[in-house]
Design a protein around this motif. Sequence first.
Motif, PDB file in Angstrom:
ATOM      1  N   LYS A 198       0.833  -1.196   0.000  1.00  0.00           N
ATOM      2  CA  LYS A 198       0.000   0.000   0.000  1.00  0.00           C
ATOM      3  C   LYS A 198       0.869   1.248   0.000  1.00  0.00           C
ATOM      4  O   LYS A 198       1.903   1.304   0.682  1.00  0.00           O
ATOM      5  N   GLN A 199       0.465   2.243  -0.760  1.00  0.00           N
ATOM      6  CA  GLN A 199       1.241   3.478  -0.840  1.00  0.00           C
ATOM      7  C   GLN A 199       1.297   4.159   0.522  1.00  0.00           C
ATOM      8  O   GLN A 199       0.273   4.376   1.174  1.00  0.00           O
ATOM      9  N   THR A 200       2.516   4.516   0.957  1.00  0.00           N
ATOM     10  CA  THR A 200       2.689   5.148   2.270  1.00  0.00           C
ATOM     11  C   THR A 200       3.243   6.561   2.177  1.00  0.00           C
ATOM     12  O   THR A 200       3.116   7.342   3.121  1.00  0.00           O
ATOM     13  N   GLU A 240       2.869  18.662 -21.691  1.00  0.00           N
ATOM     14  CA  GLU A 240       4.325  18.539 -21.760  1.00  0.00           C
ATOM     15  C   GLU A 240       4.944  18.967 -20.429  1.00  0.00           C
ATOM     16  O   GLU A 240       4.441  19.850 -19.742  1.00  0.00           O
ATOM     17  N   ASN A 241       6.053  18.321 -20.094  1.00  0.00           N
ATOM     18  CA  ASN A 241       6.792  18.678 -18.876  1.00  0.00           C
ATOM     19  C   ASN A 241       5.846  18.768 -17.680  1.00  0.00           C
ATOM     20  O   ASN A 241       5.744  19.784 -17.005  1.00  0.00           O
ATOM     21  N   ALA A 242       5.155  17.681 -17.435  1.00  0.00           N
ATOM     22  CA  ALA A 242       4.092  17.663 -16.419  1.00  0.00           C
ATOM     23  C   ALA A 242       4.586  17.116 -15.090  1.00  0.00           C
ATOM     24  O   ALA A 242       5.615  16.442 -15.003  1.00  0.00           O
ATOM     25  N   THR A 243       3.800  17.405 -14.074  1.00  0.00           N
ATOM     26  CA  THR A 243       3.985  16.798 -12.760  1.00  0.00           C
ATOM     27  C   THR A 243       2.682  16.116 -12.367  1.00  0.00           C
ATOM     28  O   THR A 243       1.620  16.740 -12.379  1.00  0.00           O
ATOM     29  N   VAL A 244       2.786  14.840 -12.037  1.00  0.00           N
ATOM     30  CA  VAL A 244       1.630  14.063 -11.586  1.00  0.00           C
ATOM     31  C   VAL A 244       1.910  13.610 -10.159  1.00  0.00           C
ATOM     32  O   VAL A 244       2.917  12.949  -9.896  1.00  0.00           O
ATOM     33  N   VAL A 245       1.036  13.986  -9.235  1.00  0.00           N
ATOM     34  CA  VAL A 245       1.225  13.670  -7.820  1.00  0.00           C
ATOM     35  C   VAL A 245       0.088  12.775  -7.354  1.00  0.00           C
ATOM     36  O   VAL A 245      -1.083  13.040  -7.651  1.00  0.00           O
ATOM     37  N   PHE A 246       0.427  11.713  -6.620  1.00  0.00           N
ATOM     38  CA  PHE A 246      -0.623  10.862  -6.054  1.00  0.00           C
ATOM     39  C   PHE A 246      -0.278  10.468  -4.620  1.00  0.00           C
ATOM     40  O   PHE A 246       0.875  10.313  -4.246  1.00  0.00           O
ATOM     41  N   LYS A 247      -1.357  10.353  -3.832  1.00  0.00           N
ATOM     42  CA  LYS A 247      -1.238  10.089  -2.401  1.00  0.00           C
ATOM     43  C   LYS A 247      -2.350   9.142  -1.978  1.00  0.00           C
ATOM     44  O   LYS A 247      -3.498   9.280  -2.423  1.00  0.00           O
ATOM     45  N   ASP A 248      -2.019   8.172  -1.140  1.00  0.00           N
ATOM     46  CA  ASP A 248      -3.003   7.195  -0.653  1.00  0.00           C
ATOM     47  C   ASP A 248      -3.774   6.545  -1.800  1.00  0.00           C
ATOM     48  O   ASP A 248      -4.976   6.283  -1.698  1.00  0.00           O
ATOM     49  N   GLY A 249      -3.065   6.309  -2.908  1.00  0.00           N
ATOM     50  CA  GLY A 249      -3.663   5.602  -4.025  1.00  0.00           C
ATOM     51  C   GLY A 249      -4.507   6.449  -4.952  1.00  0.00           C
ATOM     52  O   GLY A 249      -5.074   5.927  -5.921  1.00  0.00           O
ATOM     53  N   THR A 258       7.567  19.830  -4.146  1.00  0.00           N
ATOM     54  CA  THR A 258       7.628  18.377  -3.976  1.00  0.00           C
ATOM     55  C   THR A 258       8.360  17.989  -2.703  1.00  0.00           C
ATOM     56  O   THR A 258       8.797  16.848  -2.561  1.00  0.00           O
ATOM     57  N   ASN A 259       8.484  18.931  -1.776  1.00  0.00           N
ATOM     58  CA  ASN A 259       9.164  18.644  -0.510  1.00  0.00           C
ATOM     59  C   ASN A 259       8.448  17.522   0.239  1.00  0.00           C
ATOM     60  O   ASN A 259       7.221  17.534   0.373  1.00  0.00           O
ATOM     61  N   GLY A 260       9.212  16.588   0.733  1.00  0.00           N
ATOM     62  CA  GLY A 260       8.653  15.482   1.494  1.00  0.00           C
ATOM     63  C   GLY A 260       8.070  14.379   0.638  1.00  0.00           C
ATOM     64  O   GLY A 260       7.565  13.379   1.168  1.00  0.00           O
ATOM     65  N   MET A 261       8.103  14.537  -0.673  1.00  0.00           N
ATOM     66  CA  MET A 261       7.552  13.516  -1.575  1.00  0.00           C
ATOM     67  C   MET A 261       8.662  12.621  -2.122  1.00  0.00           C
ATOM     68  O   MET A 261       9.835  13.004  -2.161  1.00  0.00           O
TER      69      MET A 261
END
Length: 433
Positions: free
Chosen positions: A28-30, A49-58, A72-75
């Motif tokens: 499981k994503q933590t 283009e030049n994207a950022t995709v962020v995911f948390k808890d699935g 993106t600190n802490g990621m």
Amino acid sequence: MNYIKIYLVCLALVTGTFGFAQQTPGNKQTTTIAIVGATAHIGDGTIIENATVVFKDGKIVSVGKNNAASNTNGMTVINAENKHVYPGFIAPNAALGLVEVDAVRASDDQDEVGSMIPHIRSIIAYNAESRVVESMRPNGILMAQIVPKGGRISGTSSVVQLDAWNYEDASIKTDDAIHLNWPSTFSRGRWWLGEPAGLKPNKNYSNQIAEMASFVNESKAYLKGTKQPLNIPFEAMEGLFNGKQKLFVHVNDEKGITDAVYFAKQHDIKQLVIVGGAEANKVTGLLKQHNIPVLINNPHSLPANDDQDYDMPFKLAKQLHDAGILVGIQVGNADNFQTRNLPFYAGTCAAYGMNKEHALQLITANTAKILGIDAFVGTLEVGKDATLFISEGDALDMRTNILTHAFIQGRKVSLESHQTELWKRYSEKYKNQ
């Protein structure tokens, strides 16, 4: 003695098949994960283009243009510069996990005895540890609709994600549809009885439709009555009449498609999907009028008829898309292992005139809509499952579809398979010789 040898060979095949265990499903994503610098193919026709995709808890929490202000600190950051990120591909009308070795009957659960068997649930027989299932992920296929075969009404399908301990963990939509194999309007002559070998009108066509109509009417009468005595096949039909389930009709010819559409309307079946649809381009007006989607056969096929264009399978998706039909790709009657080629089938549609991002939709957003799972998968959008992957290049091109990472509901999944293990093993064999 020969029987003993045959038995031992079959036993070895079955033992080899079921003695192998799939990699342990991902944890499981933590931590929050950010994919930075990639070209994001959203799945709805959009490219960032030049994207950022962020995911948390699935779940995906952010999709957008990467810039210096992106925090993106802490990621856990994945540098995907010059790479591509896609929503997980979806394989409809598949027998994954139902068949392991075609020649070993004990490993084949796709076809049950009977003709009208809507109560047969494919999910019960789904083998989450199948080597075949495992081999899909390295090409980006992370979800599939598991469909029973055979009979007139072959049973009920379910949609799964391809990283699970068992069928209960795998299921993301249980009992989504009932599958009907429409009778053919033509039959082939039985040459062994001296009949001409060519096609001829199916004399039993009307009777076969009447049998289906009788079963549907009896099911309705049963469901409206006291339901006594208990009839499990009739019970299984209820979802078609209240709109909770779709009817997937497997049919290819123009007359069959037309008859299937009017059959569904006549019997108040609320949601219909055409599977196959080799001649669906001839009835686009009817399909659009009734808002009926089509899952076409894989384009790496021969034309359905002698009088069709040689490249009709390649350009059918574009013709239906241009006519306003919701269309996806399914593998059809190809070998179960060929499901892994799903992205390259979409790539062939792009090679024959379809916009590349529209071709991508054939195995992402469009299929998700057809299966009724678009609320949580099919595109890279905030709030949806983090079921996605990173490829070094164009994922619809077999030369550049090289995955570096894959995630299902935020869990990082293994891209190893029996094939990759053998490749690594034998690639070293002659190095020092």
